[in-house]
Write an enzyme that holds these catalytic residues in place. Structure first.
Site, short mmCIF file in Angstrom:
data_model
loop_
_atom_site.label_atom_id
_atom_site.label_comp_id
_atom_site.label_asym_id
_atom_site.label_seq_id
_atom_site.Cartn_x
_atom_site.Cartn_y
_atom_site.Cartn_z
N SER A 130 38.38 11.19 -42.16
CA SER A 130 39.08 10.31 -43.10
C SER A 130 38.80 8.87 -42.71
CB SER A 130 40.58 10.59 -43.05
OG SER A 130 41.30 9.72 -43.90
N LYS A 189 39.66 10.00 -37.63
CA LYS A 189 39.89 8.78 -38.41
C LYS A 189 38.74 7.84 -38.06
CE LYS A 189 42.37 6.25 -41.21
NZ LYS A 189 43.73 5.82 -40.88
#
Length: 370
Positions: free
Chosen positions: A234, A165
């Site tokens: 992401s 992330k």
């Protein structure tokens, strides 16, 4: 080396804020909340910068877990790694996968081979002008190695999926960089997601020895030949550092699970998906392999940047009504779901430097009954 046992549990959700399945498993004793290390989920938003279903899902999970961990909700996110991927186009089904880890005395008698292991690490906070540049690559590589050590993995060949992330830019962050006399990789919030994802993936490739460490700022989003075969990144608005989750197999694990992977060369590479299934002893649905059960599949998807798939033109990059990432998730999700026999799989869009152009990594976790 400490022996650990890792579990991976997939739970269907009725909406971004639905935590009933997780709470039910905690109440039954199937999941000990103190052992949760990471939660990866698919939410039914648009997957864009303004996809608030991801933040909503994390907030709901933190609120639900807080009293069970004896922590305020804001501290739950510091303890557990949450990665929510927006977009469940086509047959993709919203769900979460919960990863738990606990220390055990040793491996059971008769257990052979390497088993599923998980490790986590964080980079330092980045300045906005560092996103998409060599600083993010270098710091991510350090965090990947730290997460490998946390997972008890010593050989990079045993790493099969690295979920990251990473941050993105906002207008305020761009202005802050400009005020310091520095320029960001782009002034576009949406465009910055690609830079951040790409630099993070290159950091994985450097850490695992897939590419040389001399990657330059100008290589990000320009050198299609530089990529990782196991990275999945992401971008999100809620952080300014990278959260790194390494999934692989280790002899220090007493888990009942295994993970394997393959690399899709394009969006219709069914043989690669079959190879990934085979790597953990599974076949194409229905999986009739004795003693093996599919837990989940994790894959990256993107519209081929050259505008074609195996010589035929695609229109994903030209469609003004539907974004290319949503097209890609639906296409790859449908292909994998057909082979896996379920739409409850983790397919994430935006695969910059994550597999070859137009392709991406695909990892499979299976549960063993032995």
């Amino acid at each position: 080396m400490q022996t650990t046992s890792v579990d991976a549990i997939r739970i269907a959700t009725k909406g971004p804020g639905d935590v009933s399945g997780l709470i039910s498993m905690i109440s039954s004793g199937a999941i000990d909340p103190s052992e949760i290390l990471a939660i990866l989920g698919k939410t039914e938003g648009n997957g864009g910068v303004n996809d608030f279903t991801r933040e909503y899902a994390v907030a709901a999970l933190c609120a639900a877990l807080a009293p069970r961990l004896g922590l305020p909700p804001e501290q739950v996110e510091q303890r557990i790694a949450f990665v929510m991927s927006g977009g469940t186009e086509g047959v993709l089904s919203p769900h979460i996968t919960v990863f738990t880890r606990r220390d055990v005395e040793g491996r059971p008698a008769g257990m052979s081979g390497k088993r599923l292991s998980i490790g986590m690490a964080h980079t330092r906070d980045f300045l906005p002008e560092e996103l998409g540049h060599s600083a993010q690559i270098t710091e991510t590589a350090k965090a990947v190695k730290a997460a490998m050590a946390d997972a008890g993995i010593t050989d990079s060949a045993d790493v099969h999926f690295v979920q990251i992330k990473c941050p993105l830019l906002t207008s305020d962050r761009v202005e802050a960089a400009n005020a310091r006399g520095n320029k960001t990789a782009t002034a576009s919030a949406y465009g910055s997601t690609a830079y951040s994802r790409g630099a993070s993936a290159l950091g994985v490739a450097v850490a695992l020895g897939e590419i040389a460490p001399d990657v330059r700022d100008e290589d990000v989003l320009r050198r299609d030949d530089l990529f990782s075969s196991v990275a999945s990144t992401s971008a999100g608005i809620e952080l300014m550092h990278n959260v790194v989750i390494v999934l692989g197999n280790s002899l220090s694990s007493a888990s009942a699970f295994e993970i394997g992977h393959a690399v899709m060369t394009d969006a219709i590479d069914a043989p690669a998906v079959v190879s990934a299934l085979n790597s953990v002893g599974l076949g194409v649905a229905p999986q009739a392999k004795t003693g093996r059960e599919l837990v989940n599949i994790f894959a990256k998807a993107e519209a081929s940047p050259n505008g074609s798939v195996r010589g035929f033109r695609h229109t994903m990059l030209e469609d003004t009504d539907i974004s290319a990432t949503r097209h890609a998730r639906a296409a790859v999700g449908g292909l994998i779901a057909g082979l896996a026999g379920t739409g409850a799989i983790y397919v994430s869009g935006g695969a910059e430097h994550q597999g070859p152009p137009g392709g991406g990594p695909v990892a499979v976790i299976a549960r063993l009954s032995d």
